[in-house]
Design a protein around this motif. Structure first.
Motif, PDB file in Angstrom:
ATOM      1  N   CYS A 128       0.874  -1.166   0.000  1.00 12.15           N
ATOM      2  CA  CYS A 128       0.000   0.000   0.000  1.00 12.15           C
ATOM      3  C   CYS A 128       0.910   1.215   0.000  1.00 12.15           C
ATOM      4  O   CYS A 128       2.026   1.175   0.502  1.00 12.15           O
ATOM      5  CB  CYS A 128      -0.874   0.007   1.253  1.00 12.15           C
ATOM      6  N   ASP A 129       0.449   2.270  -0.559  1.00 12.63           N
ATOM      7  CA  ASP A 129       1.234   3.513  -0.625  1.00 12.63           C
ATOM      8  C   ASP A 129       0.320   4.636  -0.135  1.00 12.63           C
ATOM      9  O   ASP A 129      -0.668   4.903  -0.797  1.00 12.63           O
ATOM     10  CB  ASP A 129       1.670   3.738  -2.080  1.00 12.63           C
ATOM     11  N   PRO A 130       0.590   5.199   1.056  1.00 13.16           N
ATOM     12  CA  PRO A 130       1.757   5.087   1.935  1.00 13.16           C
ATOM     13  C   PRO A 130       1.803   3.783   2.714  1.00 13.16           C
ATOM     14  O   PRO A 130       0.793   3.106   2.855  1.00 13.16           O
ATOM     15  CB  PRO A 130       1.557   6.274   2.891  1.00 13.16           C
ATOM     16  N   VAL A 131       3.015   3.506   3.273  1.00 12.29           N
ATOM     17  CA  VAL A 131       3.239   2.215   3.934  1.00 12.29           C
ATOM     18  C   VAL A 131       4.302   2.335   5.028  1.00 12.29           C
ATOM     19  O   VAL A 131       5.184   3.189   4.948  1.00 12.29           O
ATOM     20  CB  VAL A 131       3.662   1.187   2.855  1.00 12.29           C
ATOM     21  N   TYR A 132       4.185   1.462   6.018  1.00 12.18           N
ATOM     22  CA  TYR A 132       5.211   1.342   7.073  1.00 12.18           C
ATOM     23  C   TYR A 132       6.536   1.006   6.371  1.00 12.18           C
ATOM     24  O   TYR A 132       6.625  -0.002   5.656  1.00 12.18           O
ATOM     25  CB  TYR A 132       4.758   0.221   8.021  1.00 12.18           C
ATOM     26  N   TYR A 160       3.085  -0.605  -6.311  1.00 14.90           N
ATOM     27  CA  TYR A 160       2.525   0.361  -5.345  1.00 14.90           C
ATOM     28  C   TYR A 160       1.014   0.394  -5.491  1.00 14.90           C
ATOM     29  O   TYR A 160       0.496   0.509  -6.598  1.00 14.90           O
ATOM     30  CB  TYR A 160       3.096   1.761  -5.590  1.00 14.90           C
ATOM     31  N   MET A 161       0.316   0.338  -4.368  1.00 15.31           N
ATOM     32  CA  MET A 161      -1.151   0.395  -4.403  1.00 15.31           C
ATOM     33  C   MET A 161      -1.564   1.655  -3.644  1.00 15.31           C
ATOM     34  O   MET A 161      -1.600   1.657  -2.400  1.00 15.31           O
ATOM     35  CB  MET A 161      -1.726  -0.862  -3.739  1.00 15.31           C
ATOM     36  N   THR A 370       4.926  13.183  11.727  1.00 16.45           N
ATOM     37  CA  THR A 370       5.657  12.419  10.709  1.00 16.45           C
ATOM     38  C   THR A 370       5.149  12.805   9.322  1.00 16.45           C
ATOM     39  O   THR A 370       3.945  12.724   9.057  1.00 16.45           O
ATOM     40  CB  THR A 370       5.470  10.900  10.927  1.00 16.45           C
ATOM     41  N   PRO A 371       6.065  13.242   8.444  1.00 20.66           N
ATOM     42  CA  PRO A 371       5.650  13.649   7.102  1.00 20.66           C
ATOM     43  C   PRO A 371       5.139  12.460   6.288  1.00 20.66           C
ATOM     44  O   PRO A 371       5.794  11.408   6.248  1.00 20.66           O
ATOM     45  CB  PRO A 371       6.926  14.208   6.472  1.00 20.66           C
ATOM     46  N   GLY A 372       4.002  12.627   5.665  1.00 19.76           N
ATOM     47  CA  GLY A 372       3.387  11.546   4.903  1.00 19.76           C
ATOM     48  C   GLY A 372       4.275  10.980   3.823  1.00 19.76           C
ATOM     49  O   GLY A 372       4.274   9.769   3.566  1.00 19.76           O
ATOM     50  N   SER A 373       5.077  11.841   3.180  1.00 21.16           N
ATOM     51  CA  SER A 373       5.900  11.356   2.073  1.00 21.16           C
ATOM     52  C   SER A 373       6.970  10.376   2.547  1.00 21.16           C
ATOM     53  O   SER A 373       7.488   9.602   1.755  1.00 21.16           O
ATOM     54  CB  SER A 373       6.544  12.523   1.327  1.00 21.16           C
ATOM     55  N   GLY A 374       7.265  10.390   3.837  1.00 19.79           N
ATOM     56  CA  GLY A 374       8.221   9.430   4.385  1.00 19.79           C
ATOM     57  C   GLY A 374       7.698   8.008   4.300  1.00 19.79           C
ATOM     58  O   GLY A 374       8.455   7.048   4.440  1.00 19.79           O
ATOM     59  N   PHE A 375       6.398   7.857   4.090  1.00 18.07           N
ATOM     60  CA  PHE A 375       5.787   6.533   4.008  1.00 18.07           C
ATOM     61  C   PHE A 375       5.540   6.107   2.560  1.00 18.07           C
ATOM     62  O   PHE A 375       4.966   5.047   2.317  1.00 18.07           O
ATOM     63  CB  PHE A 375       4.446   6.515   4.750  1.00 18.07           C
ATOM     64  N   SER A 378       2.513   8.399  -2.323  1.00 17.24           N
ATOM     65  CA  SER A 378       1.116   8.824  -2.166  1.00 17.24           C
ATOM     66  C   SER A 378       0.860   9.446  -0.794  1.00 17.24           C
ATOM     67  O   SER A 378      -0.231   9.937  -0.527  1.00 17.24           O
ATOM     68  CB  SER A 378       0.159   7.650  -2.367  1.00 17.24           C
ATOM     69  N   GLY A 379       1.876   9.424   0.061  1.00 18.23           N
ATOM     70  CA  GLY A 379       1.754  10.081   1.367  1.00 18.23           C
ATOM     71  C   GLY A 379       2.082  11.564   1.269  1.00 18.23           C
ATOM     72  O   GLY A 379       1.881  12.317   2.231  1.00 18.23           O
ATOM     73  N   GLU A 380       2.620  11.967   0.104  1.00 19.33           N
ATOM     74  CA  GLU A 380       2.938  13.394  -0.080  1.00 19.33           C
ATOM     75  C   GLU A 380       1.659  14.212   0.054  1.00 19.33           C
ATOM     76  O   GLU A 380       0.601  13.821  -0.447  1.00 19.33           O
ATOM     77  CB  GLU A 380       3.590  13.615  -1.450  1.00 19.33           C
TER      78      GLU A 380
END
Ligand code: MLT
Length: 409
Positions: A128-132, A160-161, A370-375, A378-380
């Protein structure tokens, strides 16, 4: 001359939470007068409950007497803990998981990172995107991914999903071939979930295609709604396609104690090989068993007193989640998660990146998230806040956020 594992050289930076810790430490050195509130890494703040502390003391005393001393633990876990888990986490929910299908470890992070070792190097992972980040990073280290593209923020040879507000944070079945599918429910980082029906689609897909689902249920204790499964084995057919990871960190505050377990059902067979046997071989070779005192503490998690105390801890953190969720809504933010999970996922103000928002929050409010893009890419445009702080700090953090002019719509 020895050659290093060059896969490590492919990483664009350090592990997400190490990068954040470095930035926060630098800020604290520059601003010694500021009280920083950390709602970044999902680390718990409440002390161990008294039932657990009592079990630890008792086990330490046992270790101090010749008659009750324990040396190496059985490599796959003590029977008393595996049987308790099988009964309390599985039979009680109608899932037929045997004690010897449960592998006790020092935590879900290690197991999520190590599980890929039992699969072929050519296996394609789907995330999944974003992801651990551990799911992807551990596969990078193993050479299962291609190279990192700085522009797209993606690794080649990874499916990436995307899970965004647009699709309700529900991943779509991959259109490309995928062998190992990582799912985390309730989700880290978005705090969203999949219903039983939504998860059934994945179980059916994996059974049809021969893929394996690597199901991270570290946050199951936070599920409040009835239609969300606590285990993937609540779904018919899951025992032939899924491995499940569980943690004692989030439900019982074991982040500094370390205990978790992985379930590999015996019916899970690929290429004629039972994955149970492979994981037992791997675990027995590379792990010498979680300490006796820690497994006794784990057993106490399921005692009547332990269950009651931990229910209160979860409620405490979920009150924080509500404070964050409601506070952000009041400011006019777009907010997700926080209902069945201790993570709140918000949209950052228009025109800003996740990291820019991280810096702004730290500079203007001394609050760490925690910034989303770090995951993942699609977390951007998103940002994660955790409910694992103290109630007082969580309330204060929200008061500070409400005063930030850039956050008010
Ligand atoms: C997180 O913040 O995502 C978690 O604390 C990481 C972890 O559990 O390893």
């Amino acid at each position: 001359m020895v050659k290093v594992n060059e896969n490590y050289l492919k990483f664009p930076g350090s592990y997400l939470f190490s990068t954040i810790a470095k930035k926060v430490n630098a800020y604290m050195i520059e601003n010694p007068d500021k009280k920083v509130i950390r709602l970044g890494i999902g680390d718990v703040t409440m002390p161990l409950s008294s039932a657990i502390v009592e079990a630890l003391h008792g086990a330490v005393d046992e270790m101090g007497a010749a008659e009750t001393f324990h040396g190496y633990a059985p490599d796959l876990g003590y029977g008393f803990l595996r049987e308790t888990i099988a009964r309390e986490d599985y039979s009680s929910r109608g899932c037929q998981i045997e004690a010897d299908e449960i592998f006790v470890s020092d935590g879900a992070k290690s197991d999520c990172g190590n599980i890929q070792e039992i699969f072929d190097e050519s296996s394609i992972i789907a995330v999944c995107d974003p992801v651990y980040p551990v799911y992807v990073d551990s596969n990078v280290m193993a050479g299962r991914t291609g190279t990192y593209d700085e522009v797209t923020g993606k690794w080649s040879k990874v499916v990436y999903m995307p899970c965004t507000a647009e699709n309700g944070f529900v991943p779509e079945l991959p259109t490309e071939a995928a062998d190992l599918i990582y799912l985390c429910v309730p989700n880290n980082p978005t705090g969203t979930t999949l219903t039983r029906d939504q998860l059934k689609v994945w179980v059916d897909y994996a059974n049809e295609t021969g893929a394996v689902i690597l199901y991270d249920a570290a946050y199951e204790a936070y599920i409040a709604e009835d239609n969300i499964p606590h285990s993937i084995y609540e779904i018919e057919g899951a025992k032939t396609c899924a491995i499940e990871f569980r943690s004692f960190s989030k439900n019982a505050g074991f982040t500094g104690v370390r205990l978790g377990f992985t379930v590999v059902p015996k019916e899970l067979v690929r290429g004629g090989v039972a994955l149970h046997a492979l994981w037992a071989r791997r675990h027995g070779t590379k792990f010498n068993g979680a300490p006796y005192i820690i497994q006794k503490a784990g057993e106490a998690v399921y005692s009547e007193a332990g269950k009651a105390q931990l229910k209160e801890q979860v409620a405490y953190y979920m009150r924080n989640a509500k404070v964050i969720y409601d506070g952000l809504k009041e400011i006019g933010c777009e907010v997700y998660g926080g209902v069945n999970a201790p993570y709140i996922w918000l949209k950052v103000p228009k025109g800003m990146t996740s990291w820019e928002f991280f810096d702004l929050l730290l500079e203007e409010a001394s609050v760490v998230g925690t910034p989303g893009s770090g995951f993942g890419p699609s977390g951007e445009g998103y940002f994660r806040l955790t409910a694992f702080g103290t109630y007082e700090n969580t309330k204060e953090a929200m008061e500070r956020l409400k005063k930030m002019p850039s956050l008010r719509k």
